[in-house]
Motif scaffolding. Structure first.
Motif, mmCIF file in Angstrom:
data_model
loop_
_atom_site.group_PDB
_atom_site.id
_atom_site.type_symbol
_atom_site.label_atom_id
_atom_site.label_comp_id
_atom_site.label_asym_id
_atom_site.label_seq_id
_atom_site.Cartn_x
_atom_site.Cartn_y
_atom_site.Cartn_z
ATOM 1 N N GLU A 135 -14.753 -30.551 17.294
ATOM 2 C CA GLU A 135 -15.995 -31.329 17.322
ATOM 3 C C GLU A 135 -17.082 -30.629 16.519
ATOM 4 O OE1 GLU A 135 -15.741 -33.248 21.820
ATOM 5 O OE2 GLU A 135 -16.745 -31.323 21.545
ATOM 6 N N ASN A 136 -18.050 -31.388 16.069
ATOM 7 C CA ASN A 136 -19.256 -30.795 15.515
ATOM 8 C C ASN A 136 -20.473 -31.588 15.953
ATOM 9 O OD1 ASN A 136 -19.183 -33.057 13.789
ATOM 10 N ND2 ASN A 136 -20.080 -31.903 12.096
ATOM 11 N N MET A 137 -21.628 -30.999 15.756
ATOM 12 C CA MET A 137 -22.883 -31.638 16.156
ATOM 13 C C MET A 137 -23.302 -32.660 15.109
ATOM 14 S SD MET A 137 -26.226 -31.248 14.817
ATOM 15 C CE MET A 137 -27.741 -32.061 15.295
ATOM 16 N N VAL A 138 -23.777 -33.804 15.553
ATOM 17 C CA VAL A 138 -24.424 -34.771 14.672
ATOM 18 C C VAL A 138 -25.766 -35.143 15.294
ATOM 19 C CG1 VAL A 138 -22.339 -35.729 13.635
ATOM 20 C CG2 VAL A 138 -23.209 -36.697 15.759
ATOM 21 N N PRO A 139 -26.746 -35.509 14.488
ATOM 22 C CA PRO A 139 -28.065 -35.825 15.033
ATOM 23 C C PRO A 139 -28.107 -37.159 15.775
ATOM 24 C CG PRO A 139 -28.042 -36.203 12.671
ATOM 25 C CD PRO A 139 -26.738 -35.540 13.011
ATOM 26 N N ASN A 140 -28.908 -37.179 16.821
ATOM 27 C CA ASN A 140 -29.167 -38.393 17.584
ATOM 28 C C ASN A 140 -30.665 -38.671 17.510
ATOM 29 O OD1 ASN A 140 -28.543 -40.542 19.432
ATOM 30 N ND2 ASN A 140 -29.525 -39.316 21.024
ATOM 31 N N PHE A 141 -31.045 -39.796 16.940
ATOM 32 C CA PHE A 141 -32.459 -40.102 16.692
ATOM 33 C C PHE A 141 -33.087 -40.824 17.893
ATOM 34 C CE2 PHE A 141 -30.262 -40.135 12.590
ATOM 35 C CZ PHE A 141 -30.979 -39.153 11.913
ATOM 36 N N ASP A 142 -34.206 -40.279 18.368
ATOM 37 C CA ASP A 142 -34.979 -40.922 19.433
ATOM 38 C C ASP A 142 -35.960 -41.893 18.768
ATOM 39 O OD1 ASP A 142 -36.793 -41.633 21.439
ATOM 40 O OD2 ASP A 142 -36.594 -39.711 22.465
ATOM 41 N N LYS A 143 -35.673 -43.178 18.896
ATOM 42 C CA LYS A 143 -36.481 -44.188 18.221
ATOM 43 C C LYS A 143 -37.915 -44.247 18.736
ATOM 44 C CE LYS A 143 -32.467 -47.089 17.224
ATOM 45 N NZ LYS A 143 -31.825 -48.416 17.405
ATOM 46 N N ASN A 144 -38.111 -43.796 19.965
ATOM 47 C CA ASN A 144 -39.464 -43.813 20.538
ATOM 48 C C ASN A 144 -40.325 -42.677 20.012
ATOM 49 O OD1 ASN A 144 -38.959 -46.088 22.216
ATOM 50 N ND2 ASN A 144 -37.876 -44.765 23.664
ATOM 51 N N ILE A 159 -41.382 -40.825 13.854
ATOM 52 C CA ILE A 159 -42.574 -41.322 13.160
ATOM 53 C C ILE A 159 -42.230 -41.838 11.747
ATOM 54 C CG2 ILE A 159 -44.173 -39.891 14.472
ATOM 55 C CD1 ILE A 159 -44.214 -37.922 12.097
ATOM 56 N N LYS A 160 -40.939 -41.900 11.450
ATOM 57 C CA LYS A 160 -40.439 -42.478 10.181
ATOM 58 C C LYS A 160 -40.992 -41.759 8.954
ATOM 59 C CE LYS A 160 -40.342 -46.912 12.604
ATOM 60 N NZ LYS A 160 -40.893 -48.271 12.693
ATOM 61 N N CYS A 161 -41.020 -40.422 9.063
ATOM 62 C CA CYS A 161 -41.543 -39.633 7.945
ATOM 63 C C CYS A 161 -40.482 -39.329 6.891
ATOM 64 C CB CYS A 161 -42.149 -38.323 8.459
ATOM 65 S SG CYS A 161 -40.942 -37.179 9.184
ATOM 66 N N GLY A 162 -39.220 -39.366 7.270
ATOM 67 C CA GLY A 162 -38.133 -39.112 6.322
ATOM 68 C C GLY A 162 -37.850 -37.659 6.044
ATOM 69 N N ARG A 163 -38.515 -36.762 6.778
ATOM 70 C CA ARG A 163 -38.302 -35.331 6.544
ATOM 71 C C ARG A 163 -36.838 -34.932 6.775
ATOM 72 N NH1 ARG A 163 -38.883 -31.162 3.604
ATOM 73 N NH2 ARG A 163 -38.930 -29.162 4.684
ATOM 74 N N CYS A 164 -36.192 -35.540 7.751
ATOM 75 C CA CYS A 164 -34.797 -35.214 8.065
ATOM 76 C C CYS A 164 -33.873 -35.490 6.888
ATOM 77 C CB CYS A 164 -34.333 -35.974 9.306
ATOM 78 S SG CYS A 164 -34.575 -37.759 9.206
ATOM 79 N N SER A 165 -34.099 -36.607 6.211
ATOM 80 C CA SER A 165 -33.239 -36.952 5.071
ATOM 81 C C SER A 165 -33.502 -36.029 3.882
ATOM 82 C CB SER A 165 -33.456 -38.408 4.657
ATOM 83 O OG SER A 165 -34.747 -38.603 4.113
ATOM 84 N N GLN A 166 -34.727 -35.544 3.769
ATOM 85 C CA GLN A 166 -35.085 -34.656 2.661
ATOM 86 C C GLN A 166 -34.374 -33.307 2.752
ATOM 87 O OE1 GLN A 166 -39.369 -34.419 2.739
ATOM 88 N NE2 GLN A 166 -39.628 -36.621 2.417
ATOM 89 N N VAL A 167 -34.150 -32.820 3.962
ATOM 90 C CA VAL A 167 -33.524 -31.497 4.119
ATOM 91 C C VAL A 167 -32.007 -31.578 4.250
ATOM 92 C CG1 VAL A 167 -35.600 -30.542 5.195
ATOM 93 C CG2 VAL A 167 -33.777 -31.473 6.651
ATOM 94 N N CYS A 168 -31.462 -32.780 4.324
ATOM 95 C CA CYS A 168 -30.015 -32.938 4.495
ATOM 96 C C CYS A 168 -29.309 -32.784 3.143
ATOM 97 C CB CYS A 168 -29.681 -34.301 5.099
ATOM 98 S SG CYS A 168 -27.904 -34.539 5.365
ATOM 99 N N LYS A 169 -28.676 -31.643 2.942
ATOM 100 C CA LYS A 169 -28.010 -31.359 1.671
ATOM 101 C C LYS A 169 -26.725 -32.159 1.489
ATOM 102 C CE LYS A 169 -29.952 -26.743 1.008
ATOM 103 N NZ LYS A 169 -30.783 -27.187 -0.127
ATOM 104 N N VAL A 191 -35.066 -45.170 4.698
ATOM 105 C CA VAL A 191 -35.787 -46.233 3.986
ATOM 106 C C VAL A 191 -37.211 -46.239 4.544
ATOM 107 C CG1 VAL A 191 -35.934 -48.693 3.512
ATOM 108 C CG2 VAL A 191 -33.685 -47.585 3.694
ATOM 109 N N LYS A 192 -38.193 -46.193 3.671
ATOM 110 C CA LYS A 192 -39.584 -46.106 4.095
ATOM 111 C C LYS A 192 -39.933 -47.177 5.132
ATOM 112 C CE LYS A 192 -44.273 -45.630 2.241
ATOM 113 N NZ LYS A 192 -45.111 -45.642 1.011
ATOM 114 N N GLY A 193 -40.521 -46.710 6.231
ATOM 115 C CA GLY A 193 -40.925 -47.622 7.288
ATOM 116 C C GLY A 193 -39.824 -47.942 8.284
ATOM 117 N N LYS A 194 -38.644 -47.343 8.103
ATOM 118 C CA LYS A 194 -37.508 -47.608 8.981
ATOM 119 C C LYS A 194 -37.051 -46.323 9.676
ATOM 120 C CE LYS A 194 -36.928 -51.933 7.529
ATOM 121 N NZ LYS A 194 -37.052 -53.126 8.401
#
Length: 279
Positions: free
Chosen positions: A58-67, A70-80, A87-90
């Protein structure tokens, strides 16, 4: 003693040599054979060993808390690995097969909206034949990073290593991450090659890698009579090592391999003699 059977080019005979060595060494020793070609393991077929699953990987995968997100997209920016699509706003969404579980997204999230969950990315199997214990890693179809499976296999066998005289690791082809993972901490790396331009080209790459990893290296020339071997001999000489055995092309070897019968050839005993001298 831990020995890696490797080689940059695919199809040179790594599994043929690894399984033959395991069977021959097992006549007088306890041997652990690790099939670290987790994309396409086949040592169980070559040795006609029935294996059973002993553990999921097994490995860890992220689980997003929708509540919280803040839809900033920082997570996607650091994911190599480009496993997080934003997608902006999503709310970001994950391509789980791409994720390596590095946790960079979790660390980068400014509002702690990412927690961890597990996904199964492969499995570890084991079987036994006479004095040979086989441990195989097998990657789940669609998963991108196979080195995670190789590392899991090595971690699984670590507490068991002391029970064996020899540990033989059959690596994948190439010089990429899963091969590096398999080569780490071995006492000897044996590169299996063939006297062809591509065989010689990839031999240089794997020898350069083992030199970088400070792995003591030897070379086996398989199908040694199918072409001129001068270029391979030149490469080996340039690296200051030697060819410890040559195995000629043989239809009998091919037939034995196809029937799941370990290869028998005088060269295997020559290889074992070299190994014992190092030990």
């Amino acid at each position: 003693m831990k020995i890696a059977i490797t080689g940059g080019k695919g199809g040179t005979g790594k599994s043929t040599v690894a399984t033959a060595l395991a069977i021959e060494l097992a006549k007088e020793n306890k041997v652990l054979l690790i099939d670290a070609d987790v994309d396409c393991p086949d040592d169980d077929i070559v040795l006609s060993i029935d294996t059973k699953k002993v553990k999921d990987v097994e490995n860890m995968v992220p689980n997003f808390d929708k509540n919280k997100c803040i839809k900033c997209g920082r997570c996607s920016q650091v994911c190599k690995e480009n496993a997080i699509v934003f997608v902006k706003g999503k709310i970001p969404f994950l391509v789980p097969e791409q994720c390596t579980g590095c946790k960079a997204c979790e660390i980068a999230c400014p509002v702690n909206a990412i927690s961890e969950k597990k996904q199964i990315i492969g499995k570890i199997l084991s079987g036994k034949k006479e004095n040979v214990t086989l441990v195989t890693g097998e990657m789940k179809p669609g998963i991108e990073e196979s080195s995670l499976i190789v590392n899991a296999v090595k971690k699984y066998i670590e507490p068991k290593e002391k029970n064996y005289d020899y540990i033989i690791i059959d690596t994948a082809a190439g010089t990429h991450c899963p091969v590096i993972a398999a080569l780490l901490d071995v006492d000897l790396g044996i590169a299996v090659t063939e006297p062809t331009p591509l065989g010689n080209h990839d031999l240089k790459l794997i020898l350069e890698l083992m030199k970088e990893l400070k792995v003591k290296s030897k070379v086996i020339l398989n199908r040694s009579d199918i072409a001129d071997k001068k270029e391979v001999e030149k490469t080996v000489k340039n690296f200051g090592i030697k060819i410890i055995a040559e195995i000629p092309y043989s239809k009998k070897i091919q037939e034995a391999y196809s029937k799941g019968i370990p290869v028998k050839h005088k060269a295997i005993k020559e290889i074992i003699k070299e190994i014992k001298e190092i030990k």
